[in-house]
Every structure is written in C-alpha cells, then in structure tokens.
Design a protein around this motif. Sequence first.
Motif, mmCIF file in Angstrom:
data_model
loop_
_atom_site.group_PDB
_atom_site.id
_atom_site.type_symbol
_atom_site.label_atom_id
_atom_site.label_comp_id
_atom_site.label_asym_id
_atom_site.label_seq_id
_atom_site.Cartn_x
_atom_site.Cartn_y
_atom_site.Cartn_z
ATOM 1 N N ARG A 1 -17.472 33.934 20.079
ATOM 2 C CA ARG A 1 -18.529 34.216 19.116
ATOM 3 C C ARG A 1 -19.923 33.930 19.671
ATOM 4 N NH1 ARG A 1 -17.378 31.480 13.540
ATOM 5 N NH2 ARG A 1 -19.060 32.898 12.932
ATOM 6 N N ALA A 2 -20.004 33.322 20.835
ATOM 7 C CA ALA A 2 -21.308 33.142 21.475
ATOM 8 C C ALA A 2 -21.798 34.502 21.973
ATOM 9 C CB ALA A 2 -21.196 32.157 22.633
ATOM 10 N N HIS A 3 -23.101 34.738 21.934
ATOM 11 C CA HIS A 3 -23.617 36.064 22.288
ATOM 12 C C HIS A 3 -23.364 36.398 23.745
ATOM 13 C CE1 HIS A 3 -27.189 35.171 24.809
ATOM 14 N NE2 HIS A 3 -27.201 34.021 24.167
ATOM 15 N N HIS A 4 -23.163 35.384 24.580
ATOM 16 C CA HIS A 4 -22.942 35.597 26.001
ATOM 17 C C HIS A 4 -21.518 35.209 26.401
ATOM 18 C CE1 HIS A 4 -24.103 31.549 25.143
ATOM 19 N NE2 HIS A 4 -23.991 31.114 26.377
ATOM 20 N N GLY A 5 -20.609 35.149 25.423
ATOM 21 C CA GLY A 5 -19.245 34.715 25.684
ATOM 22 C C GLY A 5 -18.239 35.840 25.579
ATOM 23 N N THR A 6 -17.120 35.685 26.271
ATOM 24 C CA THR A 6 -16.035 36.660 26.214
ATOM 25 C C THR A 6 -14.722 35.946 26.475
ATOM 26 O OG1 THR A 6 -15.335 38.844 27.001
ATOM 27 C CG2 THR A 6 -16.050 37.286 28.676
ATOM 28 N N LEU A 7 -13.625 36.590 26.135
ATOM 29 C CA LEU A 7 -12.291 36.055 26.386
ATOM 30 C C LEU A 7 -11.569 36.970 27.364
ATOM 31 C CD1 LEU A 7 -10.989 34.958 22.848
ATOM 32 C CD2 LEU A 7 -12.309 33.670 24.526
ATOM 33 N N VAL A 8 -10.818 36.350 28.278
ATOM 34 C CA VAL A 8 -10.073 37.097 29.293
ATOM 35 C C VAL A 8 -8.638 36.587 29.300
ATOM 36 C CG1 VAL A 8 -9.893 37.686 31.745
ATOM 37 C CG2 VAL A 8 -12.157 37.380 30.697
ATOM 38 N N GLY A 9 -7.685 37.496 29.378
ATOM 39 C CA GLY A 9 -6.288 37.105 29.463
ATOM 40 C C GLY A 9 -5.377 38.304 29.413
ATOM 41 N N SER A 10 -4.101 38.079 29.691
ATOM 42 C CA SER A 10 -3.122 39.161 29.653
ATOM 43 C C SER A 10 -2.480 39.318 28.288
ATOM 44 C CB SER A 10 -2.031 38.913 30.702
ATOM 45 O OG SER A 10 -1.387 37.678 30.473
ATOM 46 N N CYS A 11 -2.692 38.346 27.406
ATOM 47 C CA CYS A 11 -2.125 38.428 26.065
ATOM 48 C C CYS A 11 -2.924 37.533 25.126
ATOM 49 C CB CYS A 11 -0.652 38.010 26.063
ATOM 50 S SG CYS A 11 -0.378 36.266 26.476
ATOM 51 N N ALA A 12 -2.672 37.655 23.837
ATOM 52 C CA ALA A 12 -3.319 36.796 22.851
ATOM 53 C C ALA A 12 -2.773 35.375 22.944
ATOM 54 C CB ALA A 12 -3.105 37.354 21.449
ATOM 55 N N SER A 13 -3.475 34.456 22.296
ATOM 56 C CA SER A 13 -3.025 33.058 22.264
ATOM 57 C C SER A 13 -1.847 32.919 21.300
ATOM 58 C CB SER A 13 -4.183 32.150 21.850
ATOM 59 O OG SER A 13 -4.661 32.509 20.559
ATOM 60 N N GLY B 1 -4.082 32.391 27.131
ATOM 61 C CA GLY B 1 -2.756 32.935 27.356
ATOM 62 C C GLY B 1 -1.792 32.456 26.294
ATOM 63 N N ALA B 2 -0.511 32.681 26.536
ATOM 64 C CA ALA B 2 0.518 32.325 25.553
ATOM 65 C C ALA B 2 0.582 30.829 25.307
ATOM 66 C CB ALA B 2 1.877 32.833 26.037
ATOM 67 N N ARG B 3 0.159 30.019 26.281
ATOM 68 C CA ARG B 3 0.213 28.561 26.127
ATOM 69 C C ARG B 3 -1.041 27.994 25.464
ATOM 70 N NH1 ARG B 3 2.210 29.142 31.731
ATOM 71 N NH2 ARG B 3 4.479 28.865 31.707
ATOM 72 N N THR B 4 -2.036 28.819 25.212
ATOM 73 C CA THR B 4 -3.251 28.360 24.514
ATOM 74 C C THR B 4 -2.926 28.256 23.035
ATOM 75 O OG1 THR B 4 -4.564 29.609 26.116
ATOM 76 C CG2 THR B 4 -5.687 28.828 24.142
ATOM 77 N N SER B 5 -3.021 27.059 22.484
ATOM 78 C CA SER B 5 -2.586 26.871 21.094
ATOM 79 C C SER B 5 -3.445 25.849 20.385
ATOM 80 C CB SER B 5 -1.112 26.434 21.054
ATOM 81 O OG SER B 5 -0.953 25.165 21.680
ATOM 82 N N GLY B 6 -3.317 25.831 19.068
ATOM 83 C CA GLY B 6 -3.979 24.826 18.254
ATOM 84 C C GLY B 6 -5.486 24.860 18.385
ATOM 85 N N ALA B 7 -6.085 23.679 18.533
ATOM 86 C CA ALA B 7 -7.537 23.578 18.602
ATOM 87 C C ALA B 7 -8.111 24.325 19.795
ATOM 88 C CB ALA B 7 -7.957 22.107 18.653
ATOM 89 N N ALA B 8 -7.316 24.508 20.856
ATOM 90 C CA ALA B 8 -7.786 25.287 22.003
ATOM 91 C C ALA B 8 -8.065 26.728 21.595
ATOM 92 C CB ALA B 8 -6.769 25.238 23.134
ATOM 93 N N GLU B 9 -7.321 27.239 20.619
ATOM 94 C CA GLU B 9 -7.602 28.578 20.108
ATOM 95 C C GLU B 9 -8.935 28.598 19.362
ATOM 96 O OE1 GLU B 9 -3.843 30.862 18.812
ATOM 97 O OE2 GLU B 9 -3.354 28.767 18.405
ATOM 98 N N GLY B 10 -9.221 27.515 18.639
ATOM 99 C CA GLY B 10 -10.505 27.425 17.967
ATOM 100 C C GLY B 10 -11.663 27.367 18.944
ATOM 101 N N LEU B 11 -11.484 26.627 20.047
ATOM 102 C CA LEU B 11 -12.516 26.572 21.081
ATOM 103 C C LEU B 11 -12.718 27.952 21.703
ATOM 104 C CD1 LEU B 11 -14.468 25.281 23.060
ATOM 105 C CD2 LEU B 11 -12.503 24.373 24.337
ATOM 106 N N ALA B 12 -11.622 28.640 21.988
ATOM 107 C CA ALA B 12 -11.730 29.982 22.563
ATOM 108 C C ALA B 12 -12.469 30.926 21.614
ATOM 109 C CB ALA B 12 -10.338 30.526 22.875
#
Length: 474
Positions: free
Chosen positions: A343-355, A327-338
């Motif tokens: 990029r994992a073949h079984h991974g996805t991102l969910v949210g109402s907006c970009a980081s 969400g909007a509060r996801t920042s810095g290294a947390a964005e890198g983790l996301a």
Amino acid sequence: MMQTLDWSDLTWFDAFNALCAQLAREYPFTQWKGIDWDALGARIAPRVAHAQAAQSPRAYYLALRELVYAIPDARMQLWGDDLGLRLEQIGGSFGLILARLDDDRILVSAVKPARPAAGAGISIGAQVMTWDNLPIDTALARTSILWAEHPPATHALYQMQQLRLLTRAPIGTTIRVTFRNAERGTETIPLVAENDQFELFQQTALAPIQPPGHTVIGKILPSGIGVLTLDSLAPNHPRIYERFQKLLREFIAQRVIGIVLDLRQCGDGDDMLAASLAGFFHRQPIFYAARADAANAFALDWRDPHTPLRILPQPIYYDGPVAALIGARTSGAAEGLARGIQRAHHGTLVGSCASSGTLSGALHLHTHQVQLPGGYLIEFPTARELNQDGVIQIESNRFGVGGVVPNVRVPLNQETWAQQSLENRDVELAYAVYALTNTARQMTMPKPQAQVAHAHPRWLPDIKTSRWVWQAQP
C-alpha cells in the motif's frame, strides 16, 4: 484473550458434540468460509460414537483430526499423541520431490540419492505422467491432506500439500510410476516407499522450515539493492524493531537504490510490530486492521486506546522503491506487513504465489483451547481482522481465495524451474531486484534520505512494552 475449556472428564462422544457446538458459536469465519457445522458434526459424530463403543483411541484420534482438517484454517490445531498413525500412514517416501508448472505439468524437482526414485533411474526434470496406475492429475485430486502440518487455508496451498503428500505412503507400499526423462524417453517402473525419517517431507514444509531465530539479516547486493530478511515478527521482541531500524539507516547511508524485504520464511507474530515496520515506508498514517469476534463485536485489545490499529510513520522514512518477497510460508502478521508495503506508493510485492491467507497476528491472544478426553487439545481462533469497510481481509474465503497477492508474479515455467532446481538460483529474488532496478531508473525523485516523519507529538508504538505511547518527535 485465550480461554481454555476442560472437557476431559466427558465421554468422547459428549466432548465431541460440545466442541462442535462451541465452534459453531465462536469460530469467527463460519460464514466467510462457508462452514456448515451441523453437517460437519453429523458426518463425523458416528465415527466418534463407533470409536467409543469399540474403545479405539486410534479411531477417535482420526475422527478429531478429520474435524480439524475439514476447516481451511492454518490456526486450527490438534495437539496430542497421534498413536503412531502419522508414521504408519505417511512414514514412507519414494525419494523424490515434485513441482507443478503453470502449464500443469508435474516435474521431478529433486531426487534423493540412494533412494527408490534415484535407483529406478528417475532424474531431476523428468515429467511424471501416471502415479499408481492413475493419470497424475487424478492421483493428485484423490490425495488426502490429513497429515499436512496444519490445514491449508487457500486452494493453492491445498494443491501444494497434495503434491507433497502424494509422494508419501505407508512404509513398504509399492506403486507404479510412468515418467519421461529427456534422455531416456517414457518408462513405467515400480517404486517402493522407504522410511526416510520424514526428511523430504520436512524439507518441503509449507510453514517456515527453521524455527524462528527472531533475527533481521541485512546485506547489500552488487546491484545496489539492499535486502532485509526477517524470520519472525515475535511479540515483545524489541531487537527485531531495533535491528530493522539500524539496518535501514545503514542502507540509506549507503544510498541503496532499492530495498527488498524478504518475508518468505516469516510467519505469525505480532500485528503491532508488523504495522510499526511498515511505518518506515509511509509518510502518513494509514489503516492496518480492526479486530472483531464471531459476533462482530470489536475487541479493543490492541493495547491502544484508539482502535483500530494503524500504520504510523516511524522516526525515519525510506522513499526509494521497496519490494516485499512473499510466498506460501508467509503467514499471519507477516502478511499484514506485506500488505503494508504493497500500500506504500513506492512499494510492490513479488512472488510465485499468494501468501498463506491467515492474517490474524499475536495468535496466542486470540484463541480458545478445548481440553478433550484422551489428553488431546484443540485450539482455534476467536478473532478476525477487518478492513476499513468492516470486511474480512487477507483471510481465505469459502472459495479458497485469500492471502496477499504479488504485483509481480514469478512464473513457474521450464526456464524458472531450471534456474531454481538445476542452477540453485534464487529466481524470486532476481525478479525483485530486476523490478526495483528498473523502478529506480525511472524515478526522478532525489536519492533516498533519512527524513523526520512528523514534527509534532503523536501516538507511537513502544515495542519494548507492546503499548502505544504519546511521544514528541525529537
């Protein structure tokens, strides 16, 4: 590395000019964000000169703040006494919180009891039509973001800050608002801003609301989905890594059908830790980031003899579906983790907006500080993180576009708004659970098991020392 320049003995005007020259040389996103330092300095310098001639510390502070907030970068910081200006200019609240739906309607999402909006009959769900005798869109477009906690990096965050700051004003300010309650029709009423000790402003902050506790919290939902919630990626904090790994092992033992990694309140932190946690969801090493300064010189400061930084497989590997909530509060290294989860073949991102669009982690290692007259300190980043093609990644660009973008976007419509605001449901988590449950049903692979990531020696991160060490896999 951090460097501090002390120009506190200079005049206000000379220190300001020296600061602009320093930013033009060392700020690493000048071209990426389209900043014209000469034009920006020329616009604000006369105000500094006037403040110096009039010996007005308040005018001087406002000029410094305008410079910092003209740069769309959350890591730009101005430290020092605001001389009461924040309280003077936005200390008043009209007692309500606004939300913008995808169709651009502005609804009241919260009303503070015994405050002006509640007393005037505005209820949750009312649609705001005009604000201070202007169409609501016009009023929002004219709202300054000067008193946000930090400069918003993306256009979306800029608009969110305007929505917050529209409801703030000097204490005692009277405006007229036109709104439509479902049960009462359209009304126009006066509102008077009252001192709320910044309660609603803090409640809607676009940075993590609570100070990080450096915790990882795990729970398994009735649906069989495991949830890992992180509030920090603090450098040199081994408990985060160790707790994450312990909970992941427990989830695998309990045969969860998917994992949600909740990063909605996680900001800044250490890229090495982010890359390490992402490694629990990768079989093979992949690129994380390279770091360079304003001159594009690579900075070998990952504490690893083999830059750039990579996501390396960890002692266990989770191969079931995984989703990161952002969400909007996801920042810095947390964005890198996301991004690593995405990029994992079984991974996805969910949210109402970009980081938030401010990747560079371990910020204290990659900033310069300038000590200015009057006891003010300005801090700015000096490094940027690049992808494998040498292009800046995640950081917002000159068009205000940046951050990691959800694969599954939670719509902001009347239904989801009502679930969130009226029923107090975590709609984003519900969407993540639904996405993972459906994915788990479609997967034909065996149930997730603990697996040895590698059977040969390789470089692994030692979280306790923040160094890469050569280890043999047990």
